[in-house]
Design a protein around this motif. Sequence first.
Motif, PDB file in Angstrom:
ATOM      1  N   VAL A 194       4.707 -14.435 -11.197  1.00  0.00           N
ATOM      2  CA  VAL A 194       3.472 -15.054 -10.701  1.00  0.00           C
ATOM      3  C   VAL A 194       2.846 -14.290  -9.539  1.00  0.00           C
ATOM      4  N   LEU A 195       3.521 -13.239  -9.050  1.00  0.00           N
ATOM      5  CA  LEU A 195       2.975 -12.449  -7.948  1.00  0.00           C
ATOM      6  C   LEU A 195       2.343 -11.177  -8.506  1.00  0.00           C
ATOM      7  N   ALA A 196       1.386 -10.634  -7.742  1.00  0.00           N
ATOM      8  CA  ALA A 196       0.720  -9.407  -8.170  1.00  0.00           C
ATOM      9  C   ALA A 196       0.296  -8.630  -6.932  1.00  0.00           C
ATOM     10  N   ILE A 197      -0.105  -7.377  -7.126  1.00  0.00           N
ATOM     11  CA  ILE A 197      -0.596  -6.563  -6.011  1.00  0.00           C
ATOM     12  C   ILE A 197      -2.125  -6.505  -6.106  1.00  0.00           C
TER      13      ILE A 197
ATOM     14  N   ALA B 152      -6.809  -4.469  -1.405  1.00  0.00           N
ATOM     15  CA  ALA B 152      -6.283  -4.838  -0.092  1.00  0.00           C
ATOM     16  C   ALA B 152      -4.946  -4.152   0.196  1.00  0.00           C
ATOM     17  N   GLY B 153      -4.273  -3.696  -0.857  1.00  0.00           N
ATOM     18  CA  GLY B 153      -2.967  -3.062  -0.673  1.00  0.00           C
ATOM     19  C   GLY B 153      -1.881  -4.042  -0.290  1.00  0.00           C
ATOM     20  N   THR B 154      -2.017  -5.287  -0.707  1.00  0.00           N
ATOM     21  CA  THR B 154      -0.989  -6.287  -0.402  1.00  0.00           C
ATOM     22  C   THR B 154      -0.677  -7.142  -1.635  1.00  0.00           C
ATOM     23  N   ALA B 155       0.512  -7.777  -1.558  1.00  0.00           N
ATOM     24  CA  ALA B 155       0.914  -8.672  -2.649  1.00  0.00           C
ATOM     25  C   ALA B 155       0.278 -10.039  -2.434  1.00  0.00           C
ATOM     26  N   TYR B 156       0.105 -10.781  -3.524  1.00  0.00           N
ATOM     27  CA  TYR B 156      -0.413 -12.143  -3.417  1.00  0.00           C
ATOM     28  C   TYR B 156       0.065 -12.956  -4.611  1.00  0.00           C
ATOM     29  N   MET B 157      -0.035 -14.295  -4.483  1.00  0.00           N
ATOM     30  CA  MET B 157       0.368 -15.160  -5.579  1.00  0.00           C
ATOM     31  C   MET B 157      -0.829 -15.376  -6.498  1.00  0.00           C
ATOM     32  N   LYS B 158      -0.666 -14.915  -7.723  1.00  0.00           N
ATOM     33  CA  LYS B 158      -1.795 -14.936  -8.642  1.00  0.00           C
ATOM     34  C   LYS B 158      -1.824 -16.202  -9.499  1.00  0.00           C
ATOM     35  N   TYR B 159      -0.638 -16.725  -9.813  1.00  0.00           N
ATOM     36  CA  TYR B 159      -0.558 -17.912 -10.683  1.00  0.00           C
ATOM     37  C   TYR B 159       0.224 -19.018  -9.966  1.00  0.00           C
ATOM     38  N   ASP B 160      -0.274 -20.235 -10.035  1.00  0.00           N
ATOM     39  CA  ASP B 160       0.394 -21.366  -9.382  1.00  0.00           C
ATOM     40  C   ASP B 160       1.486 -21.910 -10.298  1.00  0.00           C
ATOM     41  N   GLU B 161       2.580 -21.130 -10.406  1.00  0.00           N
ATOM     42  CA  GLU B 161       3.672 -21.515 -11.316  1.00  0.00           C
ATOM     43  C   GLU B 161       4.990 -21.222 -10.615  1.00  0.00           C
ATOM     44  N   CYS B 162       5.213 -21.893  -9.489  1.00  0.00           N
ATOM     45  CA  CYS B 162       6.314 -21.501  -8.595  1.00  0.00           C
ATOM     46  C   CYS B 162       7.500 -22.440  -8.749  1.00  0.00           C
TER      47      CYS B 162
ATOM     48  N   ASP C  38       0.830  -1.216   0.000  1.00  0.00           N
ATOM     49  CA  ASP C  38       0.000   0.000   0.000  1.00  0.00           C
ATOM     50  C   ASP C  38       0.860   1.260   0.000  1.00  0.00           C
ATOM     51  N   LYS C  39       2.143   1.132   0.373  1.00  0.00           N
ATOM     52  CA  LYS C  39       3.045   2.298   0.338  1.00  0.00           C
ATOM     53  C   LYS C  39       3.826   2.341  -0.978  1.00  0.00           C
ATOM     54  N   GLY C  40       3.441   1.473  -1.904  1.00  0.00           N
ATOM     55  CA  GLY C  40       4.078   1.517  -3.226  1.00  0.00           C
ATOM     56  C   GLY C  40       5.148   0.475  -3.445  1.00  0.00           C
ATOM     57  N   CYS C  41       5.393  -0.408  -2.464  1.00  0.00           N
ATOM     58  CA  CYS C  41       6.434  -1.430  -2.611  1.00  0.00           C
ATOM     59  C   CYS C  41       5.969  -2.519  -3.590  1.00  0.00           C
ATOM     60  N   THR C  42       6.843  -2.869  -4.530  1.00  0.00           N
ATOM     61  CA  THR C  42       6.521  -3.954  -5.476  1.00  0.00           C
ATOM     62  C   THR C  42       7.705  -4.917  -5.611  1.00  0.00           C
ATOM     63  N   VAL C  43       8.568  -4.971  -4.599  1.00  0.00           N
ATOM     64  CA  VAL C  43       9.819  -5.735  -4.719  1.00  0.00           C
ATOM     65  C   VAL C  43       9.573  -7.195  -5.092  1.00  0.00           C
ATOM     66  N   CYS C  44       8.694  -7.876  -4.393  1.00  0.00           N
ATOM     67  CA  CYS C  44       8.493  -9.315  -4.656  1.00  0.00           C
ATOM     68  C   CYS C  44       7.965  -9.548  -6.072  1.00  0.00           C
ATOM     69  N   VAL C  45       7.070  -8.643  -6.494  1.00  0.00           N
ATOM     70  CA  VAL C  45       6.506  -8.755  -7.849  1.00  0.00           C
ATOM     71  C   VAL C  45       7.611  -8.533  -8.886  1.00  0.00           C
ATOM     72  N   ASP C  46       8.512  -7.586  -8.584  1.00  0.00           N
ATOM     73  CA  ASP C  46       9.579  -7.252  -9.529  1.00  0.00           C
ATOM     74  C   ASP C  46      10.579  -8.388  -9.707  1.00  0.00           C
ATOM     75  N   VAL C  47      10.928  -9.078  -8.609  1.00  0.00           N
ATOM     76  CA  VAL C  47      12.041 -10.019  -8.705  1.00  0.00           C
ATOM     77  C   VAL C  47      11.628 -11.430  -9.128  1.00  0.00           C
ATOM     78  N   CYS C  48      10.343 -11.748  -9.132  1.00  0.00           N
ATOM     79  CA  CYS C  48       9.931 -13.121  -9.453  1.00  0.00           C
ATOM     80  C   CYS C  48      10.291 -13.491 -10.892  1.00  0.00           C
TER      81      CYS C  48
END
Lengths: 77, 580
Positions: free
Chosen positions: A36-39, A43-53, A22-32
């Motif tokens: 497969v991660l998205a914001i 909710a203002g939080t990251a989550y796993m959008k695709y089951d491709e881990c 919610d403060k603009g952080c997208t680190v996990c989404v950027d490095v995957c």
Amino acid sequence: MPLANTLTSVPVTVDQEKCIADKGCTVCVDVCPLDVLAINAEAGTAYMKYDECWYCMPCEADCPTGAVNVSIPYLLR
Amino acid sequence: MTTISKEDSILEADVLVIGGGTAGPMAAVKAKEANPNLRVVLLEKANVKRSGAISMGMDGLNNAVIPGHATPEQYVKEITIANDGIVNQKTVMAYARGSYDMIKLLDSWGVKFEKDETGDYNVKKVHHLGTYVLPMPEGHHMKKILYRQLKRHRVQVINRYMATRLLTGSNGQVAGAFLLNPRTAETAVIRAKTVILCTGAAGRLGLPSSGYLFGTYENPTNAGDGYAMAYHAGAELSGLECYQINPLIKDYNGPACAYVTGPMGGYTANSKGERFIECDYWSGQMMLEFYRELEGGKGPVFLKMDHLAEETISEIETILHSNERPSRGRFHERRHTNYRDKMVEMHISEIGFCSGHSASGVWVDENARTTVPGLYGAGDMAAVPHNYMLGAFVYGQIAGEDAAAYCADNAMPELDAAQVNQERERVLAPLKRSDGITPYQMEYKIRRMVNDYLQPPKVTRKMEIARERFAEVREDMQYLCASDPHELMRAMETHFILDCAEMAAAASLYRTESRWGLYHYRVDYPETDNDTWFTHVQTIKGEDTMPACFKRPIDPYIVELDEEEKDSYSKLRINNFVQQ
């Protein structure tokens, strides 16, 4: 051919309290490597959008607040 | 006259590097160092900060050729023998000669290698003949170090764009690439004088035994993109029948890792805890003995460490649980596998293409040139056998410097508008379908067929059936659908995977002998036939748009082999004279 929605249990979890998307952080989404991660904007939080881990862990290692946890996908566990 | 649709933004580069993992950043940096005025673009499907096979670093160099420990000539011999003679020695020698300088360069960039008390590199013996393994216990910083160099050399990085096809000019030379943004489905064109493919292995070819599409040995983002793109651009590929097959932790499907544990006293054992191979270096011959033990009643196969001292085991844990595949520890924990009291169950990986580990790749010469003018290859996808991470760096450098020189002598090629428009139509088609077959289903089916019909032991009739099934899937491509840009990326990867599966079948059927142990073990042709098959097998896109194979003679050796060493990799099995 019509399509169905089949749900799966995903291996990456994000602690809603610790996540600062919610403060603009997208680190996990950027490095995957598999993107497969998205914001979730609402909710203002990251989550796993695709089951491709690949359970490779940059998302967890690079998260500035320790909010991300990678477990081994269920089929391999 | 056809014009390129205004929908595509068109960029220009002198050197376009596709793939920002290991070889790619090095190629980009070295092209820029060779001529700082060149426009060097590094394209990455993910983000260069954490992309490719070494996204979490690497625990060591598997093929360090360091003066005092090994010579380039010894290394060329070792790899020639390990690869059953089918090598272009000039390419292996180019690696071996560049190996030590690359280690010194990486050292100066801040990569920490293990050294002894005198400051000398602490090289370990894992191979059958020579000494080449150099541990990097703190190797998890590798990607950060590469990223710093990209910034310092002002390489233009484009993250989150995938290349779907190479574009070619009027003389068959490379002219650029067609791009897709996997988040927005925007398309773009890069016009370029040279392209360096550094897209890694074809890691999503076979299906892991877990059935999880992304639980592969290789980083699954490496779907064989470079193999398929080079193929469609008219390049020769080589040794595709020499699959990558590795001994891995069962289900987890990552390395155990014998190169770390071997020098510390760990070894591969059967269910009785007995050693059955003399040497844990990954080769086709080693994998054949592994397979025989699994199938022969003495399996499963394990990695044995429970006899080691506590401090040794702690050190192994620290390295293995912080580098390369750090989630290993989590996997063992859940299964109550403690190295101190339980052996680690091992299994055979799915098949793939990877020259970094075996010898299947896009054909390159000792200057990293493919057979398409202006097109280069480096890293896991370029056919320099057993090249590993250090080979990717060395060939990245060779490609970057040679591409920079090529730019000085060649004009910017014209783009063929018809080619671009046709590619845009192909790429965006799955997004326009509201129903059909999802990329996941189609990919699963191709890869399951790869396991059923192409995985060794190879059987002629089964491989012929595979081609029939693949042809049916190809007909189904017209129904491939994607519900968002991300799925569109997977759909494009499904195309790459099908291309690779067809190439794997063609090359394996063509070579009617057995070679490289398990990698090309053909049940109907069980013997190695040097009279007919002491040759490279090349694959190109044929007139009928299907893979066509032909022989390419092996260049005269520049390092002769000793008679007694020639079959040393074929004598790996330990003879147990003690009757049970």
